[in-house]
Design an enzyme around this catalytic site. Structure first.
Site, short mmCIF file in Angstrom:
data_model
loop_
_atom_site.label_atom_id
_atom_site.label_comp_id
_atom_site.label_asym_id
_atom_site.label_seq_id
_atom_site.Cartn_x
_atom_site.Cartn_y
_atom_site.Cartn_z
CG ASP A 1 -2.02 1.04 1.10
OD1 ASP A 1 -2.49 1.28 -0.03
OD2 ASP A 1 -2.41 1.61 2.13
CG HIS B 1 -4.49 10.80 2.76
ND1 HIS B 1 -5.52 10.70 3.68
CD2 HIS B 1 -3.57 9.86 3.13
CE1 HIS B 1 -5.23 9.74 4.55
NE2 HIS B 1 -4.06 9.22 4.25
CD GLU C 1 -5.83 4.98 4.59
OE1 GLU C 1 -5.17 4.21 3.85
OE2 GLU C 1 -5.31 5.74 5.44
CD GLU D 1 -5.27 3.19 -0.22
OE1 GLU D 1 -4.44 2.62 -0.96
OE2 GLU D 1 -5.15 3.27 1.01
CG ASP E 1 -5.45 0.72 3.80
OD1 ASP E 1 -5.50 -0.31 4.49
OD2 ASP E 1 -4.55 1.58 3.91
NE ARG F 1 -7.39 6.69 9.56
CZ ARG F 1 -6.73 6.53 8.42
NH1 ARG F 1 -5.48 6.09 8.43
NH2 ARG F 1 -7.31 6.78 7.27
CD GLN G 1 -2.53 4.46 10.47
OE1 GLN G 1 -3.76 4.48 10.41
NE2 GLN G 1 -1.77 5.00 9.53
CE LYS H 1 -3.11 2.38 7.17
NZ LYS H 1 -4.03 3.20 6.38
CB THR I 1 -7.29 -4.62 2.15
OG1 THR I 1 -6.29 -4.29 3.13
CG2 THR I 1 -7.21 -3.64 1.00
CD GLU J 1 -7.78 12.89 4.30
OE1 GLU J 1 -8.00 11.70 4.00
OE2 GLU J 1 -7.33 13.72 3.49
MN MN Z 1 -3.82 3.17 2.66
#
Ligand code: MN
Length: 396
Positions: A111, A118, A178, A180, A212, A216, A219, A232, A236, A337
């Site tokens: 990834d 971002h 996420e 992506e 993804d 948080r 992480q 993570k 996915t 975000e």
């Molecule tokens: Mn990602």
């Protein structure tokens, strides 16, 4: 290019994501074994009996991908002849009656972090500084992820358990998505043999939407000094159809102007991004929308960088683009975000507010390239969050 007509009437609807122009590859079942198929309108054509003998016997697209770009083009031409207007009618399966499976066996999953907005937003949220990390404009940042937890759209996701801080353990309290793109690598490379950006582009078979899922809090506690790990690794999700690079050829766009010149091994001669409109939805509500042209590095640049030290690529490798966000809040590709790490919870039409994902929430990514009277659709990438499987007694 305009709409190419098929004898499958639903494929000729300008709002269908699956016209003859697209022909994306998936794996489906209708009660029995999983089979390879191609989406056409709201139907699926079982590809058994087409292409080289036995190539689809494993029930995924890996063996076909391994045949290489010439075989990919020949098969696309064969499908085109079978499905074009005027060709003989064949039996089809309704997508509504099919269960979708992983379209390919993921060999390895990497990834990246190629969304500039971002990266800037995360810097401001986490470190209080607006600038990018010192390396970001020079190098496609990434980490080696887990192939074992890549799942197809529609798979429920259990909230992960983990360490949330020093001595703190429990179900993730800051569960996020996420937005992506995922690039599917269809041709391998040898150990110790770097590939150029042009060669990397030829190795890419197609693209999927990729979520993804990110914890948080887990992480944030674990990521220094080695980067993302358990935050993570739990899941996915990818959309069920591999949209081939061939179907997207007309939608290529250049990467953005470079703030800092890239080293020669990362320069690209051909436009490597694609004009793909993307959106994030919670339930039936759209939270944000952006475009894949917001990326700073293309998948081909990322692959070339991945191989420069000698790391070999394998057929079935999956490369996540990094979260795609635009400059305006309504273009942000993660809840971190959108809610600014919970400082500014956003409102839903129901009157509820959200900062992160709650149990029972369904998150969906959508994407398509808009042509002149037709769309190249990806099919939804969706997942519902279920409670953590179990919390041990000592953590309650
Ligand atoms: Mn990602």
């Amino acid at each position: 290019m305009s709409l190419l007509k098929s004898w499958v009437t639903s494929a000729n609807d300008p709002e269908s994501g699956f016209p003859l122009n697209n022909l994306p590859y998936g794996v489906f079942s209708t009660g029995g074994a999983a089979r390879c198929g191609v989406a056409i309108g709201d139907m699926i054509l079982d590809v058994a009996g087409l292409g080289p003998a036995g190539i689809f016997d494993a029930g995924n697209w890996n063996a076909f991908m391994a045949l290489g770009p010439k075989a990919w083009a020949a098969f696309r031409a064969e499908l085109f002849d079978v499905l074009k207007e005027g060709a003989a009618v064949r039996p089809l399966v309704a997508q509504a009656e099919a269960t979708m499976h992983m379209p390919f066996a993921v060999a390895e999953y990497t990834d990246f972090y190629a969304g500039r907005q971002h990266a800037e937003n995360m810097g401001e949220i986490l470190r209080g500084t607006k600038g990018l990390p010192a390396n970001w404009l020079h190098i496609p940042i990434g980490y080696n992820g887990r192939a074992s937890s890549v799942v197809v759209s529609g798979t429920d996701i259990h909230r992960p358990l983990g360490q949330l801080g020093a001595g703190r353990f429990g179900p993730c309290e800051k569960l996020d998505i996420e937005l992506e793109m995922g690039a599917v690598v269809g041709a391998g490379s040898r150990i110790g043999q770097p590939v150029s950006v042009a060669e990397a582009d030829e190795m890419i078979f197609g693209f999927v939407l990729l979520n993804d899922w990110s914890a948080r809090d887990i992480q944030g506690w674990e990521y220094q000094p080695l980067g993302p790990f358990q935050g993570k690794a739990f899941a996915t999700s990818i959309s069920p159809w591999i949209v081939t690079k061939a179907a997207l050829e007309d939608f290529r766009k250049p990467t953005p102007p470079r703030d800092v010149p890239l080293l020669p091994y990362l320069s690209e001669e051909q436009s490597g991004l694609y004009d793909i409109e993307l959106s994030v939805h919670m339930g039936s509500e759209k939270l944000s929308c952006t475009n894949a042209t917001r990326l700073y590095y293309s998948a081909a640049q990322q692959l070339a960088h991945h191989s420069i030290g000698g790391c070999p690529m394998r057929v079935g490798d999956l490369l996540g683009s990094g979260t795609i966000s635009g400059p305006a809040p309504e273009e942000f590709g993660s809840l971190m975000e959108l809610s600014w790490n919970g400082e500014k919870p956003f409102s839903l039409a129901s009157g509820e507010t959200r900062s992160f994902i709650e149990d029972g929430d369904t998150l969906t990514l959508k994407g398509h390239a808009q042509g002149d009277g037709f769309r190249i659709g990806f099919g939804d990438c969706t997942g519902t969050i279920l409670p953590a499987i179990h919390t041990p007694d000592w953590a309650k």
